[in-house]
Design a protein around this motif. Structure first.
Motif, short mmCIF file in Angstrom:
data_model
loop_
_atom_site.label_atom_id
_atom_site.label_comp_id
_atom_site.label_asym_id
_atom_site.label_seq_id
_atom_site.Cartn_x
_atom_site.Cartn_y
_atom_site.Cartn_z
N GLY A 1 1.75 -1.41 4.27
CA GLY A 1 1.29 -1.83 5.60
C GLY A 1 2.21 -2.87 6.23
O GLY A 1 3.25 -3.24 5.68
N GLN A 2 1.80 -3.35 7.38
CA GLN A 2 2.58 -4.31 8.16
C GLN A 2 2.06 -5.72 7.93
O GLN A 2 0.85 -5.97 7.91
N GLN A 3 3.01 -6.65 7.75
CA GLN A 3 2.64 -8.05 7.56
C GLN A 3 1.82 -8.54 8.74
O GLN A 3 2.08 -8.22 9.89
N ALA A 4 0.78 -9.34 8.43
CA ALA A 4 -0.10 -9.95 9.43
C ALA A 4 -0.92 -8.93 10.22
O ALA A 4 -1.60 -9.29 11.19
N VAL A 5 -0.87 -7.66 9.81
CA VAL A 5 -1.67 -6.63 10.49
C VAL A 5 -2.62 -5.96 9.51
O VAL A 5 -3.84 -6.12 9.61
N ASP A 6 -2.06 -5.19 8.57
CA ASP A 6 -2.91 -4.49 7.60
C ASP A 6 -2.29 -4.46 6.21
O ASP A 6 -2.55 -3.54 5.43
N ALA A 7 -1.45 -5.44 5.90
CA ALA A 7 -0.73 -5.45 4.62
C ALA A 7 -1.69 -5.63 3.45
O ALA A 7 -2.64 -6.42 3.50
N VAL A 8 -1.42 -4.88 2.39
CA VAL A 8 -2.15 -5.00 1.13
C VAL A 8 -1.11 -5.12 0.02
O VAL A 8 -0.22 -4.27 -0.11
N SER A 9 -1.21 -6.16 -0.79
CA SER A 9 -0.25 -6.37 -1.89
C SER A 9 -0.94 -6.14 -3.22
O SER A 9 -2.12 -6.48 -3.40
N LEU A 10 -0.19 -5.54 -4.15
CA LEU A 10 -0.70 -5.26 -5.49
C LEU A 10 0.30 -5.82 -6.50
O LEU A 10 1.50 -5.63 -6.37
N ARG A 11 -0.22 -6.50 -7.51
CA ARG A 11 0.60 -7.03 -8.60
C ARG A 11 -0.06 -6.63 -9.91
O ARG A 11 -1.28 -6.74 -10.07
N GLU A 12 0.78 -6.19 -10.87
CA GLU A 12 0.21 -5.73 -12.14
C GLU A 12 1.11 -6.13 -13.31
O GLU A 12 2.33 -6.06 -13.22
N LEU A 13 0.47 -6.53 -14.38
CA LEU A 13 1.11 -6.75 -15.67
C LEU A 13 0.49 -5.74 -16.64
O LEU A 13 -0.74 -5.68 -16.77
N VAL B 1 -5.20 -7.42 -6.37
CA VAL B 1 -4.98 -6.84 -5.04
C VAL B 1 -5.43 -7.86 -3.99
O VAL B 1 -6.53 -8.43 -4.08
N ARG B 2 -4.57 -8.10 -2.98
CA ARG B 2 -4.90 -9.03 -1.91
C ARG B 2 -4.54 -8.41 -0.58
O ARG B 2 -3.46 -7.85 -0.41
N ASP B 3 -5.46 -8.50 0.39
CA ASP B 3 -5.17 -7.95 1.70
C ASP B 3 -4.80 -9.06 2.68
O ASP B 3 -4.73 -10.24 2.32
N VAL B 4 -4.57 -8.67 3.94
CA VAL B 4 -4.07 -9.62 4.93
C VAL B 4 -5.08 -10.73 5.23
O VAL B 4 -4.72 -11.82 5.69
N SER B 5 -6.35 -10.50 4.96
CA SER B 5 -7.38 -11.53 5.18
C SER B 5 -7.45 -12.51 4.02
O SER B 5 -8.30 -13.41 4.04
N LEU B 6 -6.60 -12.33 3.01
CA LEU B 6 -6.53 -13.14 1.79
C LEU B 6 -7.69 -12.85 0.84
O LEU B 6 -7.86 -13.57 -0.17
N ALA B 7 -8.48 -11.82 1.13
CA ALA B 7 -9.49 -11.38 0.17
C ALA B 7 -8.77 -10.86 -1.07
O ALA B 7 -7.76 -10.16 -0.97
N ARG B 8 -9.30 -11.18 -2.25
CA ARG B 8 -8.59 -10.89 -3.50
C ARG B 8 -9.52 -10.19 -4.48
O ARG B 8 -10.70 -10.59 -4.63
#
Length: 297
Positions: free
Chosen positions: A61-73, A100-107
């Motif tokens: 997604g686009q930063q500050a719009v609908d970005a979702v980030s995923l990090r995994e170990l 997983v964290r979305d643009v609203s900082l929900a985690r």
């Protein structure tokens, strides 16, 4: 005198009784090439254990719009056994922690067992029985729905991105080729997955994973390995509604260093760097760090 002769005869007979022979993996397969899990040469009775750690991440997604980030170990626990000189049976169980964290900082965070993969690899061609220069194999198997549905402290089911697996049964079929030339060895493989429908009606798209690799080993204790890994993913769907995000083609350049600190132990350290990205949905893949240890018992 006759008692001494009898004792000597019994001792000699004991020495002549055949016993089980044991040798290191290099001696048994006739090739000193250091190999990671899944690329080893077979011989009857070979038993190999391995563990691999991987740290990776991606953002869609686009930063500050609908970005979702995923990090995994992720830690993969693997075992492979060759009941015959031409057959390898293997299983891999992943242990994962994911955020997983979305643009609203929900985690959302999850940890536990992922989807196990089992396979059988048959070597259908080898140019000679001992220390072959050419090996051709066929791989069949499946990814099993061993992951459980992860929920938060209030019992609500986490999003699909935060789940540790799809909960589907995914058959796989692959081909591999290896060749060995003194200090050099080369490996090529292609494996296709055909996912079925799993959790929440989600069905991942069919995928094809490819590898072209070369390895230079100037010393029995260490080697340099370089691979080009490719991934072709089809579009997924949920209850028949197509979603192209994440589908497309991505390729990684994967340098590794292999080291053998002791007989039958191989350690590796490397990184997978994305060098080509044609994925739909503005997907940005981070480099993948990986370290592994394999041990032949």
């Amino acid at each position: 005198m006759w008692k001494s002769s009898l004792v000597a005869a019994l001792a000699l007979a004991t020495l002549l009784v055949p016993t089980e022979g044991r040798a290191c993996a290099t001696c048994a397969c006739g090739d000193p090439t250091l190999t990671s899990m899944g690329t080893e040469q077979p011989f009857a009775g070979r038993l190999r254990f391995a563990t691999q750690m991987r740290a990776w991440g991606m953002t869609t997604g686009q930063q500050a719009v609908d970005a979702v980030s995923l990090r995994e170990l992720r830690m993969d626990l693997s075992v492979a056994y060759a009941p015959l000189s031409w057959l390898f049976l293997s299983a891999t169980l992943p242990l994962q922690t994911r955020a997983v964290r979305d643009v609203s900082l929900a985690r959302e965070t999850a940890w536990g067992v992922g989807d196990m993969e089992i396979s059988a690899k048959a070597f259908v061609f080898r140019d000679r029985e001992f220390s072959p220069d050419h090996l051709f194999g066929v791989l069949v198997g499946a990814r099993l729905p061993t992951s459980t549905t992860v929920r938060d402290a209030n019992g609500r089911q986490l999003s699909l991105d935060a789940q540790l697996g799809t909960g589907s049964l995914d058959p796989l079929l692959g081909l591999s080729y290896s060749t060995f030339r003194a200090d050099w060895s080369f490996f090529a493989s292609a494996t296709g997955y055909l996912p079925t429908r799993g959790r929440e009606g989600f069905r991942a798209g069919p995928s094809l994973r490819t590898t072209l690799a070369a390895q230079y080993q100037p010393d029995p204790r260490w080697a340099l390995h370089l691979a080009l890994d490719g991934l072709l993913d089809g579009a997924s769907d949920t209850h028949g509604v197509r979603d192209p995000v994440g589908s497309g083609v991505i390729a990684y350049l994967s340098p590794d260093v292999l080291f053998s600190p002791a007989t039958d132990v191989v350690m590796s350290l490397g990184v997978r760097v994305p060098v080509l990205n044609f994925l739909h949905g503005n997907v940005r893949q981070l480099p993948i760090l990986q370290a592994a240890v394999a041990y032949d018992l």
